[in-house]
Scaffold this motif. Structure first.
Motif, PDB file in Angstrom:
ATOM      1  N   GLU A  90       0.832  -1.202   0.000  1.00  0.00           N
ATOM      2  CA  GLU A  90       0.000   0.000   0.000  1.00  0.00           C
ATOM      3  C   GLU A  90       0.868   1.255   0.000  1.00  0.00           C
ATOM      4  O   GLU A  90       1.849   1.341   0.736  1.00  0.00           O
ATOM      5  CB  GLU A  90      -0.911   0.028   1.228  1.00  0.00           C
ATOM      6  CG  GLU A  90      -2.038  -0.975   1.161  1.00  0.00           C
ATOM      7  CD  GLU A  90      -2.952  -0.885   2.370  1.00  0.00           C
ATOM      8  OE1 GLU A  90      -4.142  -1.159   2.210  1.00  0.00           O
ATOM      9  OE2 GLU A  90      -2.463  -0.552   3.465  1.00  0.00           O
ATOM     10  N   VAL A 101      -5.982   9.391 -10.680  1.00  0.00           N
ATOM     11  CA  VAL A 101      -6.140   7.942 -10.542  1.00  0.00           C
ATOM     12  C   VAL A 101      -5.760   7.250 -11.843  1.00  0.00           C
ATOM     13  O   VAL A 101      -5.026   6.256 -11.849  1.00  0.00           O
ATOM     14  CB  VAL A 101      -7.590   7.595 -10.152  1.00  0.00           C
ATOM     15  CG1 VAL A 101      -7.806   6.080 -10.187  1.00  0.00           C
ATOM     16  CG2 VAL A 101      -7.920   8.149  -8.780  1.00  0.00           C
ATOM     17  N   VAL A 104      -1.954   7.286 -12.418  1.00  0.00           N
ATOM     18  CA  VAL A 104      -1.256   6.338 -11.546  1.00  0.00           C
ATOM     19  C   VAL A 104      -1.442   4.912 -12.048  1.00  0.00           C
ATOM     20  O   VAL A 104      -0.484   4.137 -12.146  1.00  0.00           O
ATOM     21  CB  VAL A 104      -1.773   6.478 -10.095  1.00  0.00           C
ATOM     22  CG1 VAL A 104      -1.318   5.294  -9.242  1.00  0.00           C
ATOM     23  CG2 VAL A 104      -1.289   7.786  -9.478  1.00  0.00           C
ATOM     24  N   LYS A 105      -2.677   4.548 -12.388  1.00  0.00           N
ATOM     25  CA  LYS A 105      -2.943   3.203 -12.886  1.00  0.00           C
ATOM     26  C   LYS A 105      -2.178   2.925 -14.174  1.00  0.00           C
ATOM     27  O   LYS A 105      -1.572   1.854 -14.338  1.00  0.00           O
ATOM     28  CB  LYS A 105      -4.435   3.016 -13.125  1.00  0.00           C
ATOM     29  CG  LYS A 105      -5.262   2.833 -11.881  1.00  0.00           C
ATOM     30  CD  LYS A 105      -6.705   2.548 -12.282  1.00  0.00           C
ATOM     31  CE  LYS A 105      -7.584   2.359 -11.079  1.00  0.00           C
ATOM     32  NZ  LYS A 105      -8.994   2.100 -11.455  1.00  0.00           N
ATOM     33  N   ILE A 117      -4.372  -3.709  -9.249  1.00  0.00           N
ATOM     34  CA  ILE A 117      -4.231  -2.365  -8.689  1.00  0.00           C
ATOM     35  C   ILE A 117      -5.593  -1.919  -8.192  1.00  0.00           C
ATOM     36  O   ILE A 117      -6.586  -2.006  -8.918  1.00  0.00           O
ATOM     37  CB  ILE A 117      -3.726  -1.357  -9.744  1.00  0.00           C
ATOM     38  CG1 ILE A 117      -2.386  -1.816 -10.334  1.00  0.00           C
ATOM     39  CG2 ILE A 117      -3.585   0.040  -9.133  1.00  0.00           C
ATOM     40  CD1 ILE A 117      -1.987  -1.028 -11.568  1.00  0.00           C
ATOM     41  N   GLU A 118      -5.662  -1.449  -6.959  1.00  0.00           N
ATOM     42  CA  GLU A 118      -6.881  -0.888  -6.397  1.00  0.00           C
ATOM     43  C   GLU A 118      -6.569   0.518  -5.893  1.00  0.00           C
ATOM     44  O   GLU A 118      -5.546   0.737  -5.242  1.00  0.00           O
ATOM     45  CB  GLU A 118      -7.407  -1.751  -5.246  1.00  0.00           C
ATOM     46  CG  GLU A 118      -7.728  -3.178  -5.640  1.00  0.00           C
ATOM     47  CD  GLU A 118      -8.104  -4.031  -4.453  1.00  0.00           C
ATOM     48  OE1 GLU A 118      -8.284  -3.464  -3.348  1.00  0.00           O
ATOM     49  OE2 GLU A 118      -8.214  -5.259  -4.619  1.00  0.00           O
ATOM     50  N   VAL A 119      -7.464   1.459  -6.175  1.00  0.00           N
ATOM     51  CA  VAL A 119      -7.237   2.851  -5.779  1.00  0.00           C
ATOM     52  C   VAL A 119      -8.417   3.362  -4.963  1.00  0.00           C
ATOM     53  O   VAL A 119      -9.575   3.209  -5.366  1.00  0.00           O
ATOM     54  CB  VAL A 119      -7.021   3.752  -7.020  1.00  0.00           C
ATOM     55  CG1 VAL A 119      -6.812   5.206  -6.580  1.00  0.00           C
ATOM     56  CG2 VAL A 119      -5.833   3.269  -7.834  1.00  0.00           C
ATOM     57  N   GLN A 124      -6.640   8.525  -0.653  1.00  0.00           N
ATOM     58  CA  GLN A 124      -5.385   8.688  -1.386  1.00  0.00           C
ATOM     59  C   GLN A 124      -4.469   7.480  -1.197  1.00  0.00           C
ATOM     60  O   GLN A 124      -3.262   7.601  -0.989  1.00  0.00           O
ATOM     61  CB  GLN A 124      -4.674   9.977  -0.963  1.00  0.00           C
ATOM     62  CG  GLN A 124      -5.476  11.234  -1.307  1.00  0.00           C
ATOM     63  CD  GLN A 124      -4.745  12.509  -0.943  1.00  0.00           C
ATOM     64  OE1 GLN A 124      -4.370  12.715   0.201  1.00  0.00           O
ATOM     65  NE2 GLN A 124      -4.526  13.360  -1.925  1.00  0.00           N
ATOM     66  N   VAL A 126      -3.197   3.715  -2.735  1.00  0.00           N
ATOM     67  CA  VAL A 126      -3.059   2.818  -3.875  1.00  0.00           C
ATOM     68  C   VAL A 126      -2.574   1.474  -3.349  1.00  0.00           C
ATOM     69  O   VAL A 126      -1.562   1.404  -2.656  1.00  0.00           O
ATOM     70  CB  VAL A 126      -2.054   3.366  -4.917  1.00  0.00           C
ATOM     71  CG1 VAL A 126      -1.860   2.362  -6.052  1.00  0.00           C
ATOM     72  CG2 VAL A 126      -2.531   4.701  -5.462  1.00  0.00           C
ATOM     73  N   ARG A 127      -3.305   0.430  -3.661  1.00  0.00           N
ATOM     74  CA  ARG A 127      -2.966  -0.920  -3.204  1.00  0.00           C
ATOM     75  C   ARG A 127      -2.553  -1.750  -4.420  1.00  0.00           C
ATOM     76  O   ARG A 127      -3.295  -1.858  -5.390  1.00  0.00           O
ATOM     77  CB  ARG A 127      -4.155  -1.551  -2.505  1.00  0.00           C
ATOM     78  CG  ARG A 127      -3.947  -3.007  -2.139  1.00  0.00           C
ATOM     79  CD  ARG A 127      -5.179  -3.615  -1.509  1.00  0.00           C
ATOM     80  NE  ARG A 127      -5.342  -3.187  -0.122  1.00  0.00           N
ATOM     81  CZ  ARG A 127      -6.228  -3.721   0.706  1.00  0.00           C
ATOM     82  NH1 ARG A 127      -7.028  -4.674   0.300  1.00  0.00           N
ATOM     83  NH2 ARG A 127      -6.312  -3.298   1.951  1.00  0.00           N
ATOM     84  N   VAL A 128      -1.365  -2.348  -4.344  1.00  0.00           N
ATOM     85  CA  VAL A 128      -0.807  -3.093  -5.477  1.00  0.00           C
ATOM     86  C   VAL A 128      -0.507  -4.528  -5.056  1.00  0.00           C
ATOM     87  O   VAL A 128       0.176  -4.761  -4.058  1.00  0.00           O
ATOM     88  CB  VAL A 128       0.490  -2.431  -5.994  1.00  0.00           C
ATOM     89  CG1 VAL A 128       1.028  -3.194  -7.198  1.00  0.00           C
ATOM     90  CG2 VAL A 128       0.243  -0.975  -6.359  1.00  0.00           C
ATOM     91  N   LEU A 141       5.668   5.553  -9.301  1.00  0.00           N
ATOM     92  CA  LEU A 141       4.698   6.527  -8.808  1.00  0.00           C
ATOM     93  C   LEU A 141       5.268   7.939  -8.842  1.00  0.00           C
ATOM     94  O   LEU A 141       4.581   8.899  -9.213  1.00  0.00           O
ATOM     95  CB  LEU A 141       4.272   6.160  -7.387  1.00  0.00           C
ATOM     96  CG  LEU A 141       3.410   4.904  -7.254  1.00  0.00           C
ATOM     97  CD1 LEU A 141       3.256   4.501  -5.790  1.00  0.00           C
ATOM     98  CD2 LEU A 141       2.035   5.121  -7.884  1.00  0.00           C
TER      99      LEU A 141
END
Length: 309
Positions: A90, A101, A104-105, A117-119, A124, A126-128, A141
């Protein structure tokens, strides 16, 4: 289950004094000299925030082949791995709109080794999910022109999984070592150092978190009594620093459990065989896992997390 976890933690913890040293050392960390290398900030260990539900909506990325992790060091055989095991990582990222968003993705999707990828724009976060080193993802990033920093790492589906960090704060050697439990039989180890003399350096996880005499007072290489091998479990092999004094490592270590390492230390040596008394050491402290560090503002001054010290 709660009683079991408490008993397990108590049985594996080192003396309270060492743990206290770890907490102080972690909370008072000085900034790393590089503007692009950020450390995890342990601002909160609260359970999953209610707003984290937004992170449960997956934004799937087309399948990509897992990339082999490039290293300048190796763990002792037979634990050396050619690629990092998958973990969820995270980041707090400075995002203000859906355009942020998307940017970033799009950047993260160019990296091989990322599965999902979850945003969460409101937090704010970002979970990868993937097998890439933290530094590789942080660099990507930052290339979007946005501030970002690591805030958690681990496996959100396993309550026994934990993460830890050891920070080297100078005045000569700076660096950070991150340890994240993949499962109870495997731990990811990532490290970045600067200020080393060029050449090979031994490094290890040692028994104690006593830094009164630097690495010399950290004891022997950590090795639990039930671990049967020619080399101690805490033997991390060799780091090789370049001419600029920098060294990086990404790998994994079997049988290493993060919960057993809190309050111990990571030590660096001048020689690759660790025949000297050691040149630097840092205490291993608890770090935030996934979903534990969604706090955007510093409680004292309202400064955003990537601007606070």
């Amino acid at each position: 289950m709660v009683g079991f976890l408490r008993a397990f933690t108590a049985a594996s913890a080192v003396p309270a004094a060492a743990a206290a040293v770890a907490a102080v050392a972690f909370s008072s960390a000085a900034p790393y000299p590089s503007s692009r290398l950020r450390f995890p900030l342990l601002t909160s260990l609260s359970p999953f925030a209610s707003s984290s539900a937004a992170l449960r909506t997956p934004n799937a990325v087309p399948p990509m082949a897992a990339a082999a992790a490039a290293t300048t060091a190796d763990l002792s055989a037979p634990d050396k791995a050619t690629a990092l095991p998958e973990l969820t990582t995270e980041f707090m990222v400075d995002m203000k709109c859906e355009g942020c968003v998307t940017a970033v993705k799009n950047r993260l999707q160019t990296l091989e080794g990322i599965k999902n990828i979850e945003v969460d724009l409101s937090n704010q976060v970002v979970r990868v999910l993937g097998s890439l080193p933290v530094k590789t993802m942080l660099d990507a990033l930052h290339q979007t022109g946005r501030d970002a920093r690591l805030i958690g790492q681990g496996n959100p589906d396993d309550f026994l999984v934990s993460a830890a960090v050891a920070e080297f704060k100078g005045p000569v050697i700076y660096g950070v070592v991150r340890l994240a439990q993949v499962n109870m039989e495997l731990t990811r180890v990532e490290a970045t150092f600067s200020g080393l003399s060029p050449g090979k350096h031994g490094w290890s996880i040692n028994e104690f978190g006593d830094l009164t005499k630097g690495a010399e007072s950290t004891g022997k290489v950590y090795n639990p009594p039930d671990y049967l091998s020619n080399k101690p479990l805490g033997d991390l092999g060799t780091l090789e620093a370049g001419e600029n004094g920098e060294a990086q490592f990404s790998g994994s270590k079997e049988k290493l459990r993060v919960v057993d390492l809190i309050g111990r230390s990571v030590a660096l040596y001048a020689t690759d065989d660790r025949s000297d008394s050691g040149i630097a050491a840092a205490v291993v402290a608890r770090s935030a896992g996934v979903g534990e560090n969604y706090k955007k503002l510093c409680t004292c001054d309202g400064v955003t997390i990537w601007e606070s010290s």
